[in-house]
Scaffold this active site. Sequence first.
Site, short mmCIF file in Angstrom:
data_model
loop_
_atom_site.label_atom_id
_atom_site.label_comp_id
_atom_site.label_asym_id
_atom_site.label_seq_id
_atom_site.Cartn_x
_atom_site.Cartn_y
_atom_site.Cartn_z
N LYS A 198 -20.51 -4.31 -39.49
CA LYS A 198 -20.01 -5.46 -38.77
C LYS A 198 -21.08 -5.84 -37.73
O LYS A 198 -21.24 -5.16 -36.71
CB LYS A 198 -18.68 -5.16 -38.05
CG LYS A 198 -17.55 -4.69 -38.98
CD LYS A 198 -17.47 -3.20 -39.06
CE LYS A 198 -16.20 -2.68 -39.69
NZ LYS A 198 -16.00 -3.00 -41.09
N HIS B 151 -20.01 -2.06 -45.27
CA HIS B 151 -18.95 -1.88 -44.28
C HIS B 151 -19.42 -2.23 -42.86
O HIS B 151 -18.68 -2.04 -41.90
CB HIS B 151 -18.47 -0.42 -44.34
CG HIS B 151 -17.13 -0.19 -43.73
ND1 HIS B 151 -16.93 0.69 -42.69
CD2 HIS B 151 -15.91 -0.71 -44.02
CE1 HIS B 151 -15.65 0.71 -42.36
NE2 HIS B 151 -15.01 -0.13 -43.15
#
Length: 483
Positions: free
Chosen positions: A222, A220
């Site tokens: 970034k 998850h």
Amino acid sequence: MSVTTIIEAIIILNTVLAFITVFREKRDIAATWAWMLVLVLLPVVGFVAYAFIGRKLPKGRMFLLQHQVAMQLDERLQQQRQKLGKQIMPADRISHSVINMVNMFMATDQAFLARQNKVQVITDGHELFQLMMTDIEQATSSVHIEFYTFYNDQIGNDMLDLLVKKAQAGVEVRVIYDPWGSMGTWKRFFNPLMAAGGHVEPFLGTRSAVVDFRLNFRDHRKIVTVDGQVGYVGGFNIGDQYLGRKKKFGYWRDTHLRLMGSGVFALQARFMLDWNATDKDHPFDDQRIDPRYFPLTTVKGETSLQIVSSGPDSDLQQIKMGYMRMIQTAQRRLWIQTPYLIPDDSVLDSLRIAAMAGIDVRIMIPDKADHPFVYRATQYYARQLADDGVKIYYYHNGFIHAKTMVVDGQLASVGSANLDYRSFKLNFEINAFIYDAQIATQLENIFKIDMTHSERITPEMFAQQSAYLKFKQTASRLLSPIL
């Protein structure tokens, strides 16, 4: 043998196998009983679900570079400090409780305190991608990208075209994407980039979300680093919906950071660790890390921060620990934005204690669902916290996806981790914990602006919800440890 006897035998066998399956792996009690509920009530189907999303992650393959990267970072950070010279920074004057938080992250995640960073807060997708693509356009050495979602849509193709151009120009381009979060984007989408000399891999080498038997453990994070000098971290992914181009969501409200300074070293190191755990064919050298990945900088900003990562490879739940420490540190204000509000008991109790102690606790969540079960569970916990004095706000101007926490206008966190079980225990996450009153105040002001597009939902308003809606919320809450 009668049909009834056969059914009874199946039920008994299913229950025994459920106990054996769930209790043979170490996990918290809430997740254990949630899986028991699924396995017992859904024979066969429950075991298929468990095969894909219930099994724990084997940790042996993770982060083969960790010791070497840590040693290199220490060396480069010493050189960086010598280059910039000694300077008293805000982090040297913060409260004792926050110093303890810095030490906690150093002990649990080897998260060094990055000083003198320039930090830009970005809340609009158009601004973010314009900045990001401009930075990538100017890259001369390397572009490293890691996203949960990299969609095959307009912005995804625009980004791909730019990366192909840079790879053709001799820039090292590496991309990690999560195949589940990027559902619909097949590996062949990246063929032009690989043909140009770039490298692209699904996280941990998973070739297909369809046959991935570790669906529950998603990347998850970034992360973007450009030449090791500019970095991005936050809540946005690569996709048209993050630019407000999807009617279902409308305007997309998120929060991202653009960093310059030694904080980029930490983003680069995290990417390198994830890459070497993912791609065995084109790894970073595990004997001597190329110093070009950690170039010394003359940037002299005013922000001290720590880049903290967590995931199922560790039982420490470092980002959750950071959230709890922030909640416990609050003296006056604690303002939170999260699209998913599914806290475990420890975080739930911390929020309740803060509210009951008279601290101004505000939590802003979306007024619409992107995942029905998750949203109903979010509503359940919002209702419970409202009863305990937490101010709950529904954001009406599109979809709020920001993951921010601000304490007393002094301390803040921005990153990929939601305030939920999945981010605490199942996902690989990354956050920036920021020790800068100026950035914290800016985030508070952004929260105030968002409040003008929000509605406070009082305990009385929650009480007026229909019995059926409350039933859906309660039912969803039972599955919250595995959502």
